[in-house]
Design a protein around this motif. Sequence first.
Motif, PDB file in Angstrom:
ATOM      1  N   UNK A   1       5.365  18.756  -4.270  1.00 13.59           N
ATOM      2  CA  UNK A   1       5.393  17.747  -3.195  1.00 13.59           C
ATOM      3  C   UNK A   1       6.770  17.119  -3.018  1.00 13.59           C
ATOM      4  N   UNK A   2       7.058  16.781  -1.794  1.00 19.21           N
ATOM      5  CA  UNK A   2       8.314  16.098  -1.497  1.00 19.21           C
ATOM      6  C   UNK A   2       8.181  14.616  -1.833  1.00 19.21           C
ATOM      7  N   UNK A   3       9.282  13.973  -2.192  1.00 22.34           N
ATOM      8  CA  UNK A   3       9.219  12.546  -2.544  1.00 22.34           C
ATOM      9  C   UNK A   3       8.639  11.702  -1.409  1.00 22.34           C
ATOM     10  N   UNK A   4       7.865  10.699  -1.797  1.00 22.98           N
ATOM     11  CA  UNK A   4       7.268   9.779  -0.828  1.00 22.98           C
ATOM     12  C   UNK A   4       7.874   8.391  -0.994  1.00 22.98           C
ATOM     13  N   UNK A   5       8.085   7.724   0.116  1.00 25.82           N
ATOM     14  CA  UNK A   5       8.494   6.327   0.087  1.00 25.82           C
ATOM     15  C   UNK A   5       7.234   5.468   0.119  1.00 25.82           C
ATOM     16  N   UNK A   6       6.987   4.729  -0.971  1.00 19.99           N
ATOM     17  CA  UNK A   6       5.792   3.894  -1.068  1.00 19.99           C
ATOM     18  C   UNK A   6       6.233   2.448  -1.256  1.00 19.99           C
ATOM     19  N   UNK A   7       5.723   1.581  -0.443  1.00 19.00           N
ATOM     20  CA  UNK A   7       6.100   0.170  -0.504  1.00 19.00           C
ATOM     21  C   UNK A   7       5.758  -0.412  -1.874  1.00 19.00           C
ATOM     22  N   UNK A   8       6.784  -0.803  -2.630  1.00 20.87           N
ATOM     23  CA  UNK A   8       6.580  -1.448  -3.918  1.00 20.87           C
ATOM     24  C   UNK A   8       6.342  -0.505  -5.081  1.00 20.87           C
ATOM     25  N   UNK A   9       6.418   0.808  -4.839  1.00 17.10           N
ATOM     26  CA  UNK A   9       6.132   1.780  -5.899  1.00 17.10           C
ATOM     27  C   UNK A   9       7.169   2.901  -5.910  1.00 17.10           C
ATOM     28  N   UNK A  10       7.226   3.574  -7.039  1.00 11.85           N
ATOM     29  CA  UNK A  10       8.079   4.748  -7.188  1.00 11.85           C
ATOM     30  C   UNK A  10       7.290   5.843  -7.895  1.00 11.85           C
ATOM     31  N   UNK A  11       7.405   7.073  -7.396  1.00  3.99           N
ATOM     32  CA  UNK A  11       6.798   8.224  -8.060  1.00  3.99           C
ATOM     33  C   UNK A  11       7.912   9.059  -8.677  1.00  3.99           C
TER      34      UNK A  11
ATOM     35  N   UNK B   1       4.789  28.400 -13.943  1.00  3.78           N
ATOM     36  CA  UNK B   1       4.020  27.397 -14.677  1.00  3.78           C
ATOM     37  C   UNK B   1       2.549  27.433 -14.287  1.00  3.78           C
ATOM     38  N   UNK B   2       1.700  27.127 -15.266  1.00  5.84           N
ATOM     39  CA  UNK B   2       0.279  26.928 -15.004  1.00  5.84           C
ATOM     40  C   UNK B   2      -0.061  25.461 -14.827  1.00  5.84           C
ATOM     41  N   UNK B   3       0.963  24.599 -14.867  1.00  5.96           N
ATOM     42  CA  UNK B   3       0.777  23.169 -14.592  1.00  5.96           C
ATOM     43  C   UNK B   3       1.071  22.903 -13.120  1.00  5.96           C
ATOM     44  N   UNK B   4       0.455  21.846 -12.614  1.00  4.50           N
ATOM     45  CA  UNK B   4       0.686  21.518 -11.206  1.00  4.50           C
ATOM     46  C   UNK B   4       0.429  20.038 -10.974  1.00  4.50           C
ATOM     47  N   UNK B   5       1.116  19.480 -10.005  1.00  6.90           N
ATOM     48  CA  UNK B   5       0.782  18.135  -9.539  1.00  6.90           C
ATOM     49  C   UNK B   5       1.037  18.062  -8.046  1.00  6.90           C
ATOM     50  N   UNK B   6       0.424  17.079  -7.434  1.00 10.00           N
ATOM     51  CA  UNK B   6       0.589  16.900  -5.994  1.00 10.00           C
ATOM     52  C   UNK B   6       0.227  15.463  -5.648  1.00 10.00           C
ATOM     53  N   UNK B   7       0.682  15.017  -4.500  1.00  5.78           N
ATOM     54  CA  UNK B   7       0.318  13.688  -4.001  1.00  5.78           C
ATOM     55  C   UNK B   7       0.556  13.657  -2.500  1.00  5.78           C
ATOM     56  N   UNK B   8      -0.205  12.828  -1.830  1.00  7.56           N
ATOM     57  CA  UNK B   8      -0.044  12.674  -0.389  1.00  7.56           C
ATOM     58  C   UNK B   8      -0.627  11.334   0.050  1.00  7.56           C
TER      59      UNK B   8
END
Length: 321
Positions: A121-131, A142-149
């Motif tokens: 996933x591409x970086x997201x701008x979240x008000x008050x937070x950082x990923x 890799x057999x590991x994965x993560x995602x967010x949207x």
Amino acid sequence: MLVIYKTDLSAEIAQLRRALPSLQQIRLDELPTIDDTLVVFSDVETFLNQQWKNPTIVLARAEQGSLLAKAWQKGALAGWIWNELPAQPEEVFKQLDLQYKRNQDSRDLPAAARLQQRMLPRPLEIDGYQIEQFFQPAAFLSGDWFDYWQVDDQQILFYLADVAGHGVTSSLLTSWMAGFHGRAYSPMQLVTKLNNKLVAQNAEKHITLVCGLLDFKTNDIEWCSAGHYPPPILLQPGQEPAILTTSSLPLGLTSDLKIQTQHLHMKSGAQLIFCSDGALESFKGGLNEQFSQLIKTLQTDGLKPPEHVPDDIAILCLSRK
């Protein structure tokens, strides 16, 4: 099997075809029309004077040893002598063909690894937070994965998953999971969709997963885990690390999967960290000792890359500013 026909070598080619009955003749001008992964036979002079992509077994007369050496330098798959063919040419050909395909698979791995990295996933701008994220395969894939949207104007869905096993087969399922980007609006919905698909397709692989839904207006998180270890870690200023435990089977084992959702509140300066089990492998000792060392490292060094990576590692860290 194909051999490039040459008029002045008709007798030699006939001898080769007797040794390899399935061999078919083609003209040089027909070569661009065939699959460029097929192994072809050619006399050494034609091979050196022309350019083509196909893997090639070159044939030469006994006195053409220097030409054979040049052919190998140019990338010939193997070199045979016309009147000294291998005792079992069919078996030798099969081994050479298999070796070529394995080598091609190995050459494709760096490109496949770059593609997998681009699917993150591409970086997201979240008000008050950082990923923050860390992703490092033990080998190429890799057999590991993560995602967010972003689900809506105040919610973010995020997850980290670990496919059982290693290598290409496990990495294929990470690509499959990437196809679910944006297709769920709650942890339970994502878990249910992934599990039902895995069971229906009889993928013969299970996946552990931890998933959360952040409401960045209220700073509340709804989360769940499907058999994932290590458990989520909550770091808050002035407090001992909180280990968020729950129990469930991994995805892909049963259609009757029981999942419980949990809730937590993110205070100012808090960090919620999801890790794959590879993050433990950099530390010595049993699981408890490794987990304790991981927590200390995350507290002091953050997502610092380990010096040695014996297993795939993925870490996803959600921080409230």
